[in-house]
Design an enzyme around this catalytic site. Sequence first.
Site, PDB file in Angstrom:
ATOM      1  N   ARG A  75      27.555  -2.156   8.015  1.00 46.64           N
ATOM      2  CA  ARG A  75      27.493  -3.269   7.053  1.00 46.64           C
ATOM      3  C   ARG A  75      28.085  -2.820   5.705  1.00 46.64           C
ATOM      4  O   ARG A  75      29.175  -3.242   5.323  1.00 46.64           O
ATOM      5  CB  ARG A  75      26.040  -3.761   6.893  1.00 46.64           C
ATOM      6  CG  ARG A  75      25.921  -5.110   6.207  1.00 46.64           C
ATOM      7  CD  ARG A  75      26.011  -5.044   4.686  1.00 46.64           C
ATOM      8  NE  ARG A  75      24.951  -4.220   4.097  1.00 46.64           N
ATOM      9  CZ  ARG A  75      24.932  -3.877   2.807  1.00 46.64           C
ATOM     10  NH1 ARG A  75      25.885  -4.264   1.983  1.00 46.64           N
ATOM     11  NH2 ARG A  75      23.957  -3.114   2.350  1.00 46.64           N
ATOM     12  N   ASP A  76      27.399  -1.945   5.016  1.00 47.46           N
ATOM     13  CA  ASP A  76      27.859  -1.519   3.683  1.00 47.46           C
ATOM     14  C   ASP A  76      29.248  -0.872   3.789  1.00 47.46           C
ATOM     15  O   ASP A  76      30.095  -1.021   2.912  1.00 47.46           O
ATOM     16  CB  ASP A  76      26.854  -0.524   3.086  1.00 47.46           C
ATOM     17  CG  ASP A  76      26.798  -0.549   1.568  1.00 47.46           C
ATOM     18  OD1 ASP A  76      27.748  -1.045   0.936  1.00 47.46           O
ATOM     19  OD2 ASP A  76      25.801  -0.060   1.003  1.00 47.46           O
TER      20      ASP A  76
ATOM     21  N   HIS B 154      18.454   3.969  -1.375  1.00 48.88           N
ATOM     22  CA  HIS B 154      19.839   3.702  -0.940  1.00 48.88           C
ATOM     23  C   HIS B 154      20.776   4.240  -2.019  1.00 48.88           C
ATOM     24  O   HIS B 154      20.900   3.651  -3.093  1.00 48.88           O
ATOM     25  CB  HIS B 154      19.964   2.182  -0.761  1.00 48.88           C
ATOM     26  CG  HIS B 154      21.321   1.658  -0.452  1.00 48.88           C
ATOM     27  ND1 HIS B 154      21.633   1.104   0.767  1.00 48.88           N
ATOM     28  CD2 HIS B 154      22.449   1.541  -1.198  1.00 48.88           C
ATOM     29  CE1 HIS B 154      22.885   0.684   0.758  1.00 48.88           C
ATOM     30  NE2 HIS B 154      23.409   0.930  -0.423  1.00 48.88           N
TER      31      HIS B 154
ATOM     32  N   HIS C 272      24.544   5.850  -3.333  1.00 44.84           N
ATOM     33  CA  HIS C 272      25.985   6.032  -3.138  1.00 44.84           C
ATOM     34  C   HIS C 272      26.379   7.363  -3.775  1.00 44.84           C
ATOM     35  O   HIS C 272      25.789   7.778  -4.770  1.00 44.84           O
ATOM     36  CB  HIS C 272      26.762   4.865  -3.760  1.00 44.84           C
ATOM     37  CG  HIS C 272      26.702   3.636  -2.914  1.00 44.84           C
ATOM     38  ND1 HIS C 272      27.774   3.160  -2.206  1.00 44.84           N
ATOM     39  CD2 HIS C 272      25.673   2.800  -2.646  1.00 44.84           C
ATOM     40  CE1 HIS C 272      27.412   2.081  -1.539  1.00 44.84           C
ATOM     41  NE2 HIS C 272      26.143   1.831  -1.791  1.00 44.84           N
TER      42      HIS C 272
ATOM     43  N   CYS D 239      30.069  -1.848  -2.651  1.00 47.42           N
ATOM     44  CA  CYS D 239      29.970  -3.290  -2.847  1.00 47.42           C
ATOM     45  C   CYS D 239      31.282  -3.821  -3.419  1.00 47.42           C
ATOM     46  O   CYS D 239      31.739  -3.355  -4.456  1.00 47.42           O
ATOM     47  CB  CYS D 239      28.819  -3.592  -3.810  1.00 47.42           C
ATOM     48  SG  CYS D 239      28.714  -5.325  -4.250  1.00 47.42           S
TER      49      CYS D 239
ATOM     50  N   ASN E 226      28.617   5.290   0.392  1.00 51.19           N
ATOM     51  CA  ASN E 226      27.203   5.673   0.452  1.00 51.19           C
ATOM     52  C   ASN E 226      27.102   7.166   0.696  1.00 51.19           C
ATOM     53  O   ASN E 226      28.064   7.799   1.104  1.00 51.19           O
ATOM     54  CB  ASN E 226      26.536   4.993   1.657  1.00 51.19           C
ATOM     55  CG  ASN E 226      26.413   3.504   1.497  1.00 51.19           C
ATOM     56  OD1 ASN E 226      27.398   2.784   1.493  1.00 51.19           O
ATOM     57  ND2 ASN E 226      25.199   3.046   1.352  1.00 51.19           N
TER      58      ASN E 226
HETATM   59  N1  COA Z   1      26.916 -17.861   6.230  1.00 56.01           N
HETATM   60  C1  COA Z   1      28.037 -18.572   6.483  1.00 56.01           C
HETATM   61  N2  COA Z   1      28.645 -19.327   5.599  1.00 56.01           N
HETATM   62  C2  COA Z   1      28.084 -19.426   4.373  1.00 56.01           C
HETATM   63  C3  COA Z   1      26.917 -18.724   4.044  1.00 56.01           C
HETATM   64  C4  COA Z   1      26.336 -17.920   5.033  1.00 56.01           C
HETATM   65  N3  COA Z   1      25.240 -17.195   4.807  1.00 56.01           N
HETATM   66  N4  COA Z   1      26.603 -19.006   2.779  1.00 56.01           N
HETATM   67  C5  COA Z   1      27.532 -19.833   2.312  1.00 56.01           C
HETATM   68  N5  COA Z   1      28.436 -20.100   3.282  1.00 56.01           N
HETATM   69  C6  COA Z   1      29.636 -20.907   3.195  1.00 56.01           C
HETATM   70  C7  COA Z   1      29.331 -22.350   2.897  1.00 56.01           C
HETATM   71  O1  COA Z   1      29.118 -23.033   4.109  1.00 56.01           O
HETATM   72  C8  COA Z   1      30.585 -22.795   2.200  1.00 56.01           C
HETATM   73  O2  COA Z   1      31.600 -23.003   3.130  1.00 56.01           O
HETATM   74  P1  COA Z   1      32.738 -24.129   2.885  1.00 56.01           P
HETATM   75  O3  COA Z   1      33.493 -23.681   1.671  1.00 56.01           O
HETATM   76  O4  COA Z   1      33.544 -24.063   4.136  1.00 56.01           O
HETATM   77  O5  COA Z   1      31.975 -25.386   2.678  1.00 56.01           O
HETATM   78  C9  COA Z   1      30.991 -21.563   1.404  1.00 56.01           C
HETATM   79  O6  COA Z   1      30.390 -20.449   2.096  1.00 56.01           O
HETATM   80  C10 COA Z   1      30.495 -21.577  -0.016  1.00 56.01           C
HETATM   81  O7  COA Z   1      29.124 -21.859  -0.032  1.00 56.01           O
HETATM   82  P2  COA Z   1      28.228 -21.915  -1.346  1.00 56.01           P
HETATM   83  O8  COA Z   1      26.851 -22.354  -0.962  1.00 56.01           O
HETATM   84  O9  COA Z   1      28.948 -22.687  -2.410  1.00 56.01           O
HETATM   85  O10 COA Z   1      28.082 -20.438  -1.696  1.00 56.01           O
HETATM   86  P3  COA Z   1      28.900 -19.526  -2.692  1.00 56.01           P
HETATM   87  O11 COA Z   1      30.355 -19.688  -2.634  1.00 56.01           O
HETATM   88  O12 COA Z   1      28.210 -19.622  -4.002  1.00 56.01           O
HETATM   89  O13 COA Z   1      28.579 -18.136  -1.984  1.00 56.01           O
HETATM   90  C11 COA Z   1      27.238 -16.356  -1.147  1.00 56.01           C
HETATM   91  C12 COA Z   1      27.337 -17.508  -2.072  1.00 56.01           C
HETATM   92  C13 COA Z   1      26.347 -15.311  -1.771  1.00 56.01           C
HETATM   93  C14 COA Z   1      26.617 -16.811   0.146  1.00 56.01           C
HETATM   94  C15 COA Z   1      28.623 -15.768  -0.819  1.00 56.01           C
HETATM   95  O14 COA Z   1      29.305 -15.492  -2.015  1.00 56.01           O
HETATM   96  C16 COA Z   1      28.510 -14.483  -0.033  1.00 56.01           C
HETATM   97  O15 COA Z   1      28.227 -14.504   1.159  1.00 56.01           O
HETATM   98  N6  COA Z   1      28.792 -13.341  -0.691  1.00 56.01           N
HETATM   99  C17 COA Z   1      28.744 -12.035  -0.106  1.00 56.01           C
HETATM  100  C18 COA Z   1      27.770 -11.157  -0.855  1.00 56.01           C
HETATM  101  C19 COA Z   1      27.769  -9.783  -0.266  1.00 56.01           C
HETATM  102  O16 COA Z   1      27.617  -9.589   0.916  1.00 56.01           O
HETATM  103  N7  COA Z   1      28.005  -8.775  -1.119  1.00 56.01           N
HETATM  104  C20 COA Z   1      28.086  -7.425  -0.713  1.00 56.01           C
HETATM  105  C21 COA Z   1      26.802  -6.858  -0.272  1.00 56.01           C
HETATM  106  S1  COA Z   1      25.645  -6.530  -1.544  1.00 56.01           S
HETATM  107 ZN    ZN Z   2      25.231   0.013  -0.995  1.00 56.23          ZN
END
Ligand code: COA
Ligand code: ZN
Length: 325
Positions: A20-21, A212, A214, A245, A254
Amino acid sequence: MNTVWQGQGRRLHIQEVGTRDGLQMEAQFVPTEDKIALINQLSQSGLAKIEVTSFTSPKAIPALRDAEVVMREIARQPGVVYTALVPNVRGAERAIESKTDELNLVMSVSATHNLANLRMTREQSFDGLAQVVRAAQQAQVPVNVSLSCVFGCPMEGDVDPAEMLGWAQRFIDLGVQGLTLCDTTGMAYPTQVAGITRAARQRWPGAELTLHFHNTRGMGLANVLAAIDTGADRFDASLGGLGGCPYAPGASGNVCTEEIVHALALMGYDTGVDMATLLAASRRLPALIGHETPSQIVKAGQRLDLHPVPEDFDAVRERALARSI
Ligand code: COA
Ligand code: ZN
């Protein structure tokens, strides 16, 4: 003969986060069947937990867009907990549907990093995650909460430990089982780690506490040892030292699973992890991601992987002995 210097067999739990990370940061998409094969191999190594994937938006983290298939098709080893990162209710539904053993929720104790990573204020994140906790409780799936930037934020600098204690307490009050204190960009240092670990252990003796780290600034192993000395017994680590991240400037790998397991085994701790299996898994990574990993153990071998003497050794010895007669 193996001399136990100080670990005296104390049990430590090593949790793999490389799939994942690690993979979330990689430019090259690792084919789904290769992810599954890698996780299946890791499952045989004695790790306590594997963070299989994340149920995030596939637009945000395209490298893990195959989360459902991976989670459903891995061969689960009894005793290993298969967890996944979940950012919101939609992610929780997907994870529960895919029979994830534990949901790993994430929010940052830094307001700036939380906005950059999750596009929400911390209050908004907490409210959303509280809904996730309720959904998980209804489905009887345990919840761990990972708090990012506990040891410093790359944009804000030092974060007051009271922030971590306050947010963590709110999650504990919701009934979550575990807490992970994350050093998202390698800003932690050993004396700070000791203070924060001690505070968390004293305050929540019943919670499953994970650290956790890094290795961004080379302090990863030192931080692990400082945490062990103050009562921690669970550590996230990443195969090959991958990780970071995408929403934290300057983030890098990490702590490397095989480096940590190697060091802890030498010190007499019982990690339950088989080095040969772990190293075999780590050696697969370059072919999957298209570049070498930072792993020092893959580069240098284990401490007692000895090298042959130089070719002229016998002649050198004879000359030396002749001189001493
Ligand atoms: N699984 C699948 N699709 C998702 C989702 C999820 N958990 N959460 C949101 N979406 C989709 C929505 O359906 C939407 O799709 P569309 O554009 O086709 O309609 C799109 O993502 C945007 O959704 P929204 O609710 O407006 O969320 P956002 O753009 O504000 O995104 C997060 C919020 C946090 C869900 C998204 O930015 C994300 O997954 N980020 C990754 C964070 C991460 O893993 N960081 C590293 C690890 S710490
Ligand atoms: Zn991390």
